[in-house]
Motif scaffolding. Structure first.
Motif, PDB file in Angstrom:
ATOM      1  N   TYR A  14       0.811  -1.310  -0.008  1.00 20.92           N
ATOM      2  CA  TYR A  14       0.157   0.047  -0.041  1.00 20.92           C
ATOM      3  C   TYR A  14       0.863   1.136   0.053  1.00 20.92           C
ATOM      4  O   TYR A  14       0.726   1.985  -0.874  1.00 20.92           O
ATOM      5  CB  TYR A  14      -0.906  -0.106   1.198  1.00 20.92           C
ATOM      6  CG  TYR A  14      -2.020  -1.000   1.338  1.00 20.92           C
ATOM      7  CD1 TYR A  14      -2.246  -1.856  -0.060  1.00 20.92           C
ATOM      8  CD2 TYR A  14      -2.703  -0.879   2.412  1.00 20.92           C
ATOM      9  CE1 TYR A  14      -3.409  -2.729   0.245  1.00 20.92           C
ATOM     10  CE2 TYR A  14      -3.931  -2.102   2.316  1.00 20.92           C
ATOM     11  CZ  TYR A  14      -4.213  -2.750   1.038  1.00 20.92           C
ATOM     12  OH  TYR A  14      -5.245  -3.761   1.101  1.00 20.92           O
TER      13      TYR A  14
ATOM     14  N   LYS B  51     -10.377  -0.071   1.359  1.00 23.59           N
ATOM     15  CA  LYS B  51     -11.490   0.743   1.045  1.00 23.59           C
ATOM     16  C   LYS B  51     -11.725   2.059   2.090  1.00 23.59           C
ATOM     17  O   LYS B  51     -12.812   2.639   1.983  1.00 23.59           O
ATOM     18  CB  LYS B  51     -12.834   0.122   0.898  1.00 23.59           C
ATOM     19  CG  LYS B  51     -12.784  -0.737  -0.430  1.00 23.59           C
ATOM     20  CD  LYS B  51     -12.624  -0.080  -1.797  1.00 23.59           C
ATOM     21  CE  LYS B  51     -12.320  -0.969  -2.904  1.00 23.59           C
ATOM     22  NZ  LYS B  51     -12.205  -0.057  -4.120  1.00 23.59           N
TER      23      LYS B  51
ATOM     24  N   ARG C 147      -6.742   4.668   1.340  1.00 25.15           N
ATOM     25  CA  ARG C 147      -6.614   5.474  -0.040  1.00 25.15           C
ATOM     26  C   ARG C 147      -5.516   6.203   0.149  1.00 25.15           C
ATOM     27  O   ARG C 147      -4.476   6.429  -0.603  1.00 25.15           O
ATOM     28  CB  ARG C 147      -7.943   6.244   0.008  1.00 25.15           C
ATOM     29  CG  ARG C 147      -8.979   5.664  -0.588  1.00 25.15           C
ATOM     30  CD  ARG C 147     -10.378   6.648  -0.904  1.00 25.15           C
ATOM     31  NE  ARG C 147     -10.819   7.412  -0.151  1.00 25.15           N
ATOM     32  CZ  ARG C 147     -11.797   7.134   0.622  1.00 25.15           C
ATOM     33  NH1 ARG C 147     -12.423   5.882   0.622  1.00 25.15           N
ATOM     34  NH2 ARG C 147     -12.112   7.916   1.604  1.00 25.15           N
TER      35      ARG C 147
ATOM     36  N   ILE D 157      -2.392   4.167  -0.061  1.00 22.36           N
ATOM     37  CA  ILE D 157      -2.105   4.190  -1.536  1.00 22.36           C
ATOM     38  C   ILE D 157      -1.740   5.221  -2.510  1.00 22.36           C
ATOM     39  O   ILE D 157      -0.733   5.340  -3.416  1.00 22.36           O
ATOM     40  CB  ILE D 157      -3.457   3.434  -2.351  1.00 22.36           C
ATOM     41  CG1 ILE D 157      -3.521   2.100  -1.624  1.00 22.36           C
ATOM     42  CG2 ILE D 157      -3.229   3.502  -3.623  1.00 22.36           C
ATOM     43  CD1 ILE D 157      -4.938   1.645  -1.893  1.00 22.36           C
ATOM     44  N   ALA D 158      -2.234   6.312  -1.955  1.00 22.69           N
ATOM     45  CA  ALA D 158      -1.916   7.783  -2.531  1.00 22.69           C
ATOM     46  C   ALA D 158      -0.532   8.014  -2.416  1.00 22.69           C
ATOM     47  O   ALA D 158       0.264   8.439  -3.169  1.00 22.69           O
ATOM     48  CB  ALA D 158      -2.734   8.685  -2.127  1.00 22.69           C
TER      49      ALA D 158
ATOM     50  N   ASP E 191       1.595   5.922  -4.547  1.00 21.38           N
ATOM     51  CA  ASP E 191       1.580   6.341  -6.081  1.00 21.38           C
ATOM     52  C   ASP E 191       2.070   7.601  -6.383  1.00 21.38           C
ATOM     53  O   ASP E 191       2.902   7.772  -7.343  1.00 21.38           O
ATOM     54  CB  ASP E 191       0.032   6.488  -6.462  1.00 21.38           C
ATOM     55  CG  ASP E 191      -0.608   5.289  -6.670  1.00 21.38           C
ATOM     56  OD1 ASP E 191       0.178   4.166  -6.799  1.00 21.38           O
ATOM     57  OD2 ASP E 191      -1.726   5.367  -6.843  1.00 21.38           O
TER      58      ASP E 191
ATOM     59  N   THR F 182      -8.837  -1.479  -8.263  1.00 24.27           N
ATOM     60  CA  THR F 182      -8.247  -0.148  -8.821  1.00 24.27           C
ATOM     61  C   THR F 182      -6.798  -0.270  -8.999  1.00 24.27           C
ATOM     62  O   THR F 182      -6.044   0.639  -9.281  1.00 24.27           O
ATOM     63  CB  THR F 182      -8.538   1.036  -7.958  1.00 24.27           C
ATOM     64  OG1 THR F 182      -8.020   0.714  -6.351  1.00 24.27           O
ATOM     65  CG2 THR F 182      -9.990   1.495  -8.012  1.00 24.27           C
ATOM     66  N   SER F 183      -5.994  -1.407  -8.663  1.00 22.90           N
ATOM     67  CA  SER F 183      -4.607  -1.423  -8.483  1.00 22.90           C
ATOM     68  C   SER F 183      -4.159  -1.707  -9.829  1.00 22.90           C
ATOM     69  O   SER F 183      -4.883  -2.179 -10.784  1.00 22.90           O
ATOM     70  CB  SER F 183      -3.995  -2.282  -7.481  1.00 22.90           C
ATOM     71  OG  SER F 183      -4.802  -3.591  -7.734  1.00 22.90           O
TER      72      SER F 183
ATOM     73  N   PHE G  32      -3.502   9.797  -8.643  1.00 25.41           N
ATOM     74  CA  PHE G  32      -3.145   8.580  -8.015  1.00 25.41           C
ATOM     75  C   PHE G  32      -3.641   7.197  -8.801  1.00 25.41           C
ATOM     76  O   PHE G  32      -4.768   7.095  -8.751  1.00 25.41           O
ATOM     77  CB  PHE G  32      -3.696   8.499  -6.676  1.00 25.41           C
ATOM     78  CG  PHE G  32      -3.420   9.463  -5.695  1.00 25.41           C
ATOM     79  CD1 PHE G  32      -2.082  10.120  -5.685  1.00 25.41           C
ATOM     80  CD2 PHE G  32      -4.277  10.372  -5.049  1.00 25.41           C
ATOM     81  CE1 PHE G  32      -1.747  11.270  -4.817  1.00 25.41           C
ATOM     82  CE2 PHE G  32      -3.928  11.467  -4.439  1.00 25.41           C
ATOM     83  CZ  PHE G  32      -2.851  11.889  -4.141  1.00 25.41           C
ATOM     84  N   ALA G  33      -2.644   6.672  -9.312  1.00 27.81           N
ATOM     85  CA  ALA G  33      -2.710   5.811 -10.404  1.00 27.81           C
ATOM     86  C   ALA G  33      -3.650   4.505 -10.221  1.00 27.81           C
ATOM     87  O   ALA G  33      -4.601   3.999 -10.738  1.00 27.81           O
ATOM     88  CB  ALA G  33      -1.797   5.248 -11.173  1.00 27.81           C
ATOM     89  N   ARG G  34      -3.609   4.145  -8.981  1.00 30.23           N
ATOM     90  CA  ARG G  34      -4.069   2.849  -8.437  1.00 30.23           C
ATOM     91  C   ARG G  34      -5.399   3.292  -7.719  1.00 30.23           C
ATOM     92  O   ARG G  34      -6.204   2.196  -7.323  1.00 30.23           O
ATOM     93  CB  ARG G  34      -3.363   2.165  -7.384  1.00 30.23           C
ATOM     94  CG  ARG G  34      -2.177   1.569  -8.036  1.00 30.23           C
ATOM     95  CD  ARG G  34      -1.314   0.859  -7.072  1.00 30.23           C
ATOM     96  NE  ARG G  34      -0.666   1.256  -5.947  1.00 30.23           N
ATOM     97  CZ  ARG G  34      -0.436   0.865  -4.860  1.00 30.23           C
ATOM     98  NH1 ARG G  34      -0.527  -0.509  -4.537  1.00 30.23           N
ATOM     99  NH2 ARG G  34      -0.028   1.433  -3.653  1.00 30.23           N
ATOM    100  N   LEU G  35      -5.935   4.450  -7.931  1.00 34.10           N
ATOM    101  CA  LEU G  35      -7.252   4.677  -7.222  1.00 34.10           C
ATOM    102  C   LEU G  35      -8.264   5.150  -8.632  1.00 34.10           C
ATOM    103  O   LEU G  35      -7.774   5.592  -9.376  1.00 34.10           O
ATOM    104  CB  LEU G  35      -7.320   5.980  -6.204  1.00 34.10           C
ATOM    105  CG  LEU G  35      -6.435   5.738  -5.064  1.00 34.10           C
ATOM    106  CD1 LEU G  35      -6.240   7.109  -4.092  1.00 34.10           C
ATOM    107  CD2 LEU G  35      -6.995   4.470  -4.106  1.00 34.10           C
ATOM    108  N   SER G  36      -9.366   4.947  -8.157  1.00 32.19           N
ATOM    109  CA  SER G  36     -10.578   5.396  -9.338  1.00 32.19           C
ATOM    110  C   SER G  36     -10.660   6.932  -9.158  1.00 32.19           C
ATOM    111  O   SER G  36     -10.236   7.595  -8.410  1.00 32.19           O
ATOM    112  CB  SER G  36     -11.996   4.615  -9.136  1.00 32.19           C
ATOM    113  OG  SER G  36     -12.273   5.246  -7.719  1.00 32.19           O
TER     114      SER G  36
ATOM    115  N   THR H 169      -9.869  11.516  -1.726  1.00 31.89           N
ATOM    116  CA  THR H 169      -8.710  11.772  -0.933  1.00 31.89           C
ATOM    117  C   THR H 169      -8.561  13.289  -0.662  1.00 31.89           C
ATOM    118  O   THR H 169      -8.029  13.744   0.229  1.00 31.89           O
ATOM    119  CB  THR H 169      -7.364  11.361  -1.721  1.00 31.89           C
ATOM    120  OG1 THR H 169      -7.167  11.835  -3.063  1.00 31.89           O
ATOM    121  CG2 THR H 169      -7.334   9.928  -1.925  1.00 31.89           C
TER     122      THR H 169
ATOM    123  N   ALA I 155     -11.089   3.339 -13.753  1.00 32.95           N
ATOM    124  CA  ALA I 155      -9.711   3.334 -13.169  1.00 32.95           C
ATOM    125  C   ALA I 155      -9.183   4.331 -13.914  1.00 32.95           C
ATOM    126  O   ALA I 155      -9.330   4.831 -15.068  1.00 32.95           O
ATOM    127  CB  ALA I 155      -9.018   2.125 -13.525  1.00 32.95           C
TER     128      ALA I 155
END
Lengths: 326, 245
Positions: free
Chosen positions: A51, A178, A183, A186-187, A190, A325-326, B90-94, B101, B134
């Protein structure tokens, strides 16, 4: 609705694990138990690496902290494992926070090297602090866990404990995926700059991911100590940290199902390759390398690719949902 | 009170003066553009304003409060928003999760409130049809709109846009201009726009600052800037004045 996927994952773990427990012989049951313990640790690593993108090569040190914490509290202090386990887990979490605060200022290779150093230090301390840890002889006679008259000491009995803990951890991890915190983690992985520009305190998120990761590792360590009734420095070396990382990458980093699959596969693979004799290590390495090269998104990624081509099965659907979404 | 102010900003990288004594003032609800040739220090100025780079000298004030040494995420919470030149999502988020976020920084909203608020912004930005997609399945232009939506979800008082039209086709640029004008009217935002698309700058900006080699060489209304010989010489070109006339 929000709890549907976590419940599906938890149910799948208990049902599949329970069925395996009924058909597997004793020795394979022992391996299954070890793989479930590893799965708990790998789900933890997924918080940090999958993550939040923190490359940790010191995860086994936190597994060891949990294991040693429980071992010391139960054998030296005479505590009940029910009390010792939460204290050991809390102590590991606090240690991870204290270690993480300076360590997580480092990035990429530097962080990997620093965490590797942490694991090596843990090994040196546990090997040499004989009065507390028993040195290389380790700590034996750790009491088993019992609930009233029911003891979790046999492989079959322990399986249910491991399954329940893994199901709980996996469901919590799926729910977190979720959530706002999920989030944000993950952000941060990313794009750290964009995360800051979205008002996310990236340092706090990284520390939280690191601590969550250590909590799961400590849970795995406690399970390990309760299962083996013995802990020694050799159980928590940097080689174990690398194995946890390999399990996550082979299964599919950033995914909960991948963490579990990778842990089970890499625990059983040496056993399945036993017929190769001493050459098994070569083929084991080759297979892992092949997966890393040809399936960079791991087994879950392969499953997603295949499921796009064919109708979705319930298992793949549950595997994909948290990682949609990954 | 000014929405955003930079006073006497100096920023050096080794022997290179990226910014030398630059002042910038943005009033509440004002649309300001910063223009200049490549390497003039425009993005460095945005980095200083957002805390991605610390100035060697000078002060940054947001609504009168000094934020010069404040961490970037705290500046965003205090009311700044920013998008980037190349669009950072953020590529892995919708799409929805990207916007959520941003929305999450304001108080402890429940997940459903976060979702509803984010969907409102997504609808305003014309992205409702891809809310659950996505992000990497979207075109470059739409990804940049997602980034803008995420910045708006932070509910900024001052929005900094770094070349938002870069990489967009003419139709998308027209849409962006309309959208920015609407958003500004709707949210009462002050906007700082860095852009090479002069049509967009002249249509939207009320005041323009011109940088060259890290120094401010001009400041004024679009009409004043278009007639300024120093700006024509350094950036717009002599032909620009004739073309406008």
């Amino acid at each position: 609705m929000a709890m549907r996927i976590p419940l599906q994952i938890a149910t799948a773990i208990i049902v599949l694990g329970g069925i395996s427990g009924m058909v597997l012989p004793e020795y394979h049951l022992r391996l299954l138990n070890l793989s479930l313990i590893s799965a708990v640790a790998v789900i933890g690593l997924n918080f940090a690496f999958g993550y939040a993108g923190l490359i940790s090569l010191g995860h086994a040190a936190f597994v060891g902290m949990g294991g040693y914490g429980l071992a010391i509290l139960t054998t030296t202090c005479g505590w009940s494992p029910w009390l010792a386990a939460p204290v050991a887990i809390a102590a590991t979490a606090i240690s991870a926070g204290l270690i993480g605060y300076p360590l997580l200022r480092l990035r990429g290779h530097y962080l990997a090297l620093a965490t590797l150093g942490l694991n090596v230090s843990f090994y040196i301390v546990t090997s040499n602090w004989i009065a507390m840890t028993g040195g290389t002889n380790g700590i034996a006679r750790i009491p088993g866990l019992a609930l009233g008259s029911f003891s979790f000491s046999g492989e079959h009995q322990f399986l249910w404990l491991a399954l329940m803990v893994l199901a709980l951890i996996a469901a919590a991890a799926a729910a977190l995926h979720k959530s706002r915190l999920g989030r944000e983690m993950i952000a941060v992985r990313d794009d750290e700059i964009a995360s800051e520009m979205t008002g996310i305190d990236t340092t706090r998120i990284k520390i939280e991911a690191f601590v969550l990761s250590a909590i799961c590792a400590a849970v795995a360590g406690c399970l390990f100590a309760l299962h083996m009734r013995f802990v020694a420095p050799e159980d928590f070396t940097y080689a174990h940290s690398i194995t946890y990382l390999a399990m996550l990458i082979v299964g599919g980093e950033g995914t909960i199902v991948g963490a579990v699959l990778g842990a089970v596969l890499l625990t059983f693979l040496p056993e399945w390759l036993r017929f190769l004799g001493t050459a098994y290590l070569f083929f084991f390495g080759l297979l892992v390398l092949g997966i890393l090269v040809f399936l960079p998104t791991g087994l879950v990624g392969l499953g997603q690719r295949l499921s796009r081509r064919s109708a979705k099965t319930p298992l793949l659907a549950s595997a994909r949902a948290p990682e949609a979404t990954s | 009170m000014n929405a955003l102010e930079a006073r006497g900003i100096h920023k050096r990288y080794g022997g290179l003066a990226a910014l030398a004594d630059v002042d910038l003032t943005v009033k509440n609800g004002q649309f300001v553009a910063v223009i200049g040739p490549n390497g003039a220090g425009k993005s460095t100025l945005l980095n200083v304003l957002t805390g991605l780079a610390m100035p060697d000298e000078g002060q940054v004030l947001l609504a009168g409060q000094a934020i010069t040494r404040m961490a970037t995420n705290k500046r965003i919470r205090a009311g700044l928003g920013r998008t980037f030149q190349h669009g950072r999502v953020f590529a892995r988020l919708s799409v929805l999760e990207n916007v959520m976020t941003g929305a999450a920084i304001r108080g402890r909203l429940s997940e459903s409130d976060l979702r509803d608020f984010s969907m409102e912004i997504i609808e305003q930005m014309g992205l409702a049809d891809v809310a659950h997609e996505a992000i990497m399945s979207l075109s470059y232009g739409r990804r940049r709109m997602v980034e803008l939506s995420r910045a708006l979800a932070c509910r900024p008082h001052v929005l900094l846009l770094d070349e938002p039209a870069a990489g967009l086709n003419s139709g998308e640029v027209d849409q962006l201009i309309d959208r920015l004008a609407e958003l500004r009217a709707m949210h009462g935002l002050a906007v700082v726009l860095i852009e090479h698309n002069m049509g967009m700058v002249m249509r939207l900006a009320e005041r323009i600052f011109v940088l060259n080699f890290g120094c401010k060489i001009a400041e004024g209304t679009p009409a004043e800037i278009q007639a300024d010989p120093a700006v024509l010489s350094a950036y717009l070109g002599e032909g620009y004045a004739h073309a406008v006339v």
